[in-house]
Write a protein that holds these residues in place. Sequence first.
Motif, PDB file in Angstrom:
ATOM      1  N   VAL A  85       0.801  -1.232   0.000  1.00 24.93           N
ATOM      2  CA  VAL A  85       0.000   0.000   0.000  1.00 24.93           C
ATOM      3  C   VAL A  85       0.828   1.275   0.000  1.00 24.93           C
ATOM      4  O   VAL A  85       0.253   2.364  -0.029  1.00 24.93           O
ATOM      5  N   LEU A  86       2.149   1.174   0.012  1.00 23.04           N
ATOM      6  CA  LEU A  86       2.953   2.394   0.079  1.00 23.04           C
ATOM      7  C   LEU A  86       2.592   3.366  -1.026  1.00 23.04           C
ATOM      8  O   LEU A  86       2.475   4.583  -0.787  1.00 23.04           O
ATOM      9  N   ASP A  87       2.386   2.869  -2.265  1.00 26.66           N
ATOM     10  CA  ASP A  87       2.095   3.768  -3.374  1.00 26.66           C
ATOM     11  C   ASP A  87       0.621   4.143  -3.462  1.00 26.66           C
ATOM     12  O   ASP A  87       0.184   4.710  -4.464  1.00 26.66           O
ATOM     13  N   ARG A  88      -0.137   3.834  -2.410  1.00 24.83           N
ATOM     14  CA  ARG A  88      -1.460   4.436  -2.238  1.00 24.83           C
ATOM     15  C   ARG A  88      -1.448   5.426  -1.081  1.00 24.83           C
ATOM     16  O   ARG A  88      -2.164   6.424  -1.103  1.00 24.83           O
ATOM     17  N   MET A  89      -0.652   5.148  -0.067  1.00 27.05           N
ATOM     18  CA  MET A  89      -0.518   6.106   1.021  1.00 27.05           C
ATOM     19  C   MET A  89       0.060   7.416   0.501  1.00 27.05           C
ATOM     20  O   MET A  89      -0.412   8.502   0.837  1.00 27.05           O
ATOM     21  N   ILE A  90       1.098   7.302  -0.300  1.00 31.97           N
ATOM     22  CA  ILE A  90       1.626   8.438  -1.051  1.00 31.97           C
ATOM     23  C   ILE A  90       1.557   8.072  -2.526  1.00 31.97           C
ATOM     24  O   ILE A  90       1.552   6.904  -2.886  1.00 31.97           O
ATOM     25  N   ALA A  91       1.491   9.072  -3.363  1.00 32.46           N
ATOM     26  CA  ALA A  91       1.303   8.815  -4.790  1.00 32.46           C
ATOM     27  C   ALA A  91       2.514   8.109  -5.383  1.00 32.46           C
ATOM     28  O   ALA A  91       3.638   8.276  -4.910  1.00 32.46           O
ATOM     29  N   PRO A  92       2.304   7.308  -6.424  1.00 31.74           N
ATOM     30  CA  PRO A  92       3.445   6.645  -7.067  1.00 31.74           C
ATOM     31  C   PRO A  92       4.537   7.607  -7.485  1.00 31.74           C
ATOM     32  O   PRO A  92       5.726   7.290  -7.375  1.00 31.74           O
ATOM     33  N   TYR A  93       4.157   8.814  -7.960  1.00 36.21           N
ATOM     34  CA  TYR A  93       5.183   9.773  -8.359  1.00 36.21           C
ATOM     35  C   TYR A  93       5.932  10.324  -7.144  1.00 36.21           C
ATOM     36  O   TYR A  93       7.070  10.781  -7.275  1.00 36.21           O
ATOM     37  N   THR A  94       5.326  10.285  -5.958  1.00 38.10           N
ATOM     38  CA  THR A  94       6.053  10.674  -4.753  1.00 38.10           C
ATOM     39  C   THR A  94       7.042   9.583  -4.357  1.00 38.10           C
ATOM     40  O   THR A  94       8.169   9.869  -3.943  1.00 38.10           O
ATOM     41  N   VAL A  95       6.618   8.327  -4.494  1.00 34.91           N
ATOM     42  CA  VAL A  95       7.517   7.212  -4.161  1.00 34.91           C
ATOM     43  C   VAL A  95       8.794   7.298  -4.981  1.00 34.91           C
ATOM     44  O   VAL A  95       9.912   7.139  -4.461  1.00 34.91           O
ATOM     45  N   THR A  96       8.654   7.563  -6.285  1.00 33.87           N
ATOM     46  CA  THR A  96       9.830   7.576  -7.153  1.00 33.87           C
ATOM     47  C   THR A  96      10.569   8.915  -7.126  1.00 33.87           C
ATOM     48  O   THR A  96      11.801   8.944  -7.204  1.00 33.87           O
ATOM     49  N   GLY A  97       9.827  10.008  -7.001  1.00 29.83           N
ATOM     50  CA  GLY A  97      10.446  11.323  -7.105  1.00 29.83           C
ATOM     51  C   GLY A  97      10.882  11.937  -5.793  1.00 29.83           C
ATOM     52  O   GLY A  97      11.714  12.859  -5.780  1.00 29.83           O
ATOM     53  N   ARG A  98      10.341  11.443  -4.670  1.00 27.86           N
ATOM     54  CA  ARG A  98      10.684  11.990  -3.345  1.00 27.86           C
ATOM     55  C   ARG A  98      11.050  10.826  -2.427  1.00 27.86           C
ATOM     56  O   ARG A  98      10.307  10.475  -1.505  1.00 27.86           O
ATOM     57  N   PRO A  99      12.178  10.177  -2.671  1.00 30.04           N
ATOM     58  CA  PRO A  99      12.508   8.965  -1.913  1.00 30.04           C
ATOM     59  C   PRO A  99      12.621   9.200  -0.419  1.00 30.04           C
ATOM     60  O   PRO A  99      12.400   8.279   0.365  1.00 30.04           O
ATOM     61  N   GLU A 100      12.947  10.417   0.009  1.00 35.34           N
ATOM     62  CA  GLU A 100      13.045  10.680   1.435  1.00 35.34           C
ATOM     63  C   GLU A 100      11.676  10.607   2.113  1.00 35.34           C
ATOM     64  O   GLU A 100      11.560  10.154   3.270  1.00 35.34           O
TER      65      GLU A 100
ATOM     66  N   VAL B 217      -7.692  17.548   1.322  1.00 38.05           N
ATOM     67  CA  VAL B 217      -7.558  16.245   0.672  1.00 38.05           C
ATOM     68  C   VAL B 217      -6.528  16.336  -0.438  1.00 38.05           C
ATOM     69  O   VAL B 217      -6.404  17.372  -1.106  1.00 38.05           O
ATOM     70  N   GLY B 218      -5.758  15.275  -0.616  1.00 39.15           N
ATOM     71  CA  GLY B 218      -4.860  15.185  -1.757  1.00 39.15           C
ATOM     72  C   GLY B 218      -5.654  14.884  -3.016  1.00 39.15           C
ATOM     73  O   GLY B 218      -6.540  14.022  -3.019  1.00 39.15           O
ATOM     74  N   ARG B 219      -5.339  15.573  -4.085  1.00 37.46           N
ATOM     75  CA  ARG B 219      -6.087  15.406  -5.337  1.00 37.46           C
ATOM     76  C   ARG B 219      -6.112  13.954  -5.795  1.00 37.46           C
ATOM     77  O   ARG B 219      -7.125  13.484  -6.326  1.00 37.46           O
ATOM     78  N   ASP B 220      -5.024  13.211  -5.568  1.00 34.65           N
ATOM     79  CA  ASP B 220      -4.907  11.849  -6.073  1.00 34.65           C
ATOM     80  C   ASP B 220      -5.094  10.794  -4.987  1.00 34.65           C
ATOM     81  O   ASP B 220      -4.658   9.648  -5.148  1.00 34.65           O
ATOM     82  N   ASP B 221      -5.761  11.170  -3.898  1.00 40.33           N
ATOM     83  CA  ASP B 221      -6.048  10.204  -2.833  1.00 40.33           C
ATOM     84  C   ASP B 221      -7.082   9.200  -3.332  1.00 40.33           C
ATOM     85  O   ASP B 221      -8.167   9.582  -3.777  1.00 40.33           O
ATOM     86  N   THR B 222      -6.760   7.916  -3.266  1.00 41.92           N
ATOM     87  CA  THR B 222      -7.711   6.877  -3.655  1.00 41.92           C
ATOM     88  C   THR B 222      -8.383   6.231  -2.446  1.00 41.92           C
ATOM     89  O   THR B 222      -9.403   5.565  -2.601  1.00 41.92           O
ATOM     90  N   TYR B 223      -7.821   6.392  -1.254  1.00 43.64           N
ATOM     91  CA  TYR B 223      -8.467   5.879  -0.047  1.00 43.64           C
ATOM     92  C   TYR B 223      -9.677   6.745   0.325  1.00 43.64           C
ATOM     93  O   TYR B 223     -10.760   6.229   0.608  1.00 43.64           O
TER      94      TYR B 223
ATOM     95  N   ASP C 266      -0.935  17.260  -6.607  1.00 48.67           N
ATOM     96  CA  ASP C 266       0.306  16.467  -6.579  1.00 48.67           C
ATOM     97  C   ASP C 266       0.506  15.782  -5.239  1.00 48.67           C
ATOM     98  O   ASP C 266       1.624  15.736  -4.695  1.00 48.67           O
ATOM     99  N   ALA C 267      -0.579  15.225  -4.715  1.00 52.12           N
ATOM    100  CA  ALA C 267      -0.523  14.506  -3.440  1.00 52.12           C
ATOM    101  C   ALA C 267      -1.614  13.453  -3.417  1.00 52.12           C
ATOM    102  O   ALA C 267      -2.643  13.586  -4.095  1.00 52.12           O
TER     103      ALA C 267
END
Length: 264
Positions: free
Chosen positions: A147-162, A207-213, A236-237
């Motif tokens: 679920v990591l790439d649903r908690m934060i967006a996939p582009y955050t996982v790849t673009g903001r590794p911290e 709310v984050g625009r890309d929140d799916t939960y 972008d969240a």
Amino acid sequence: MGYDDRGSGVPLVLLHGHPFDRTMWAPQLAAFGGAGAPPGVRVIAPDLRGYGASTVVPGVTPLETFARDTAALLDDLGLAGERVVLGGLSMGGQIAMEFARLFPGRLRGLLLADTFAQAETAAGKDARNAAADRLLREGLAGYTAEVLDRMIAPYTVTGRPEIAAHVRRMMLGAPPEGAAAALRGRAERPDYTATLSRLPVPALVVVGRDDTYTPVADAEFLHRTLPDATLAVIEDAAHLPNLEQSARFDDALRAFLARLLPRP
């Protein structure tokens, strides 16, 4: 209860989501309670029962228990007679709604981020209890990977590794017994729509625009239901806009607090 308590002034109490801890609010603790932060706000961020440095109690932890824990912490900090701005994200938002149901007179304002008000469905109850069983059986590693790439967006996982590393660290550090107890408690939550429709204080819905939960439609429902509410959709969240886009989240919160703080 483990907690951070920074700054002075009107209390801003921030309740984390599942399965995180109070470090979820690190950007907001810095922005509103850190060195150089504007005066007038005291930021309090607890570890909820079963998470972080707080006591782990297995079994079932209802939202009412979390809300009463929060009230007890405020009492212990000498804030029994002071109205607070209470905020929560996801599960923390539902705890904030329960606090509003129990203690409306203790609120100055309410922040609801990436959360929803309705009671759990029958299928949802089954899913939450099954998830609790899985956490007790397997721990958090498999769940975190899924679920990591649903908690934060996939582009955050790849673009903001911290940020991804921070979220992963919180999830892997959550005690399975505490997280499972919270899931079982959330499965039994009531519908908070009526409570929110009578809320006597201003509210901010984020709310984050890309929140799916908890998608934007859930935030729009909260916005329509609350008598005096502002809606902020963070671009972008996903489910954790306070981490993914902390500056935008903080701008919305800062504008909201400006309405609530005493004028000099």
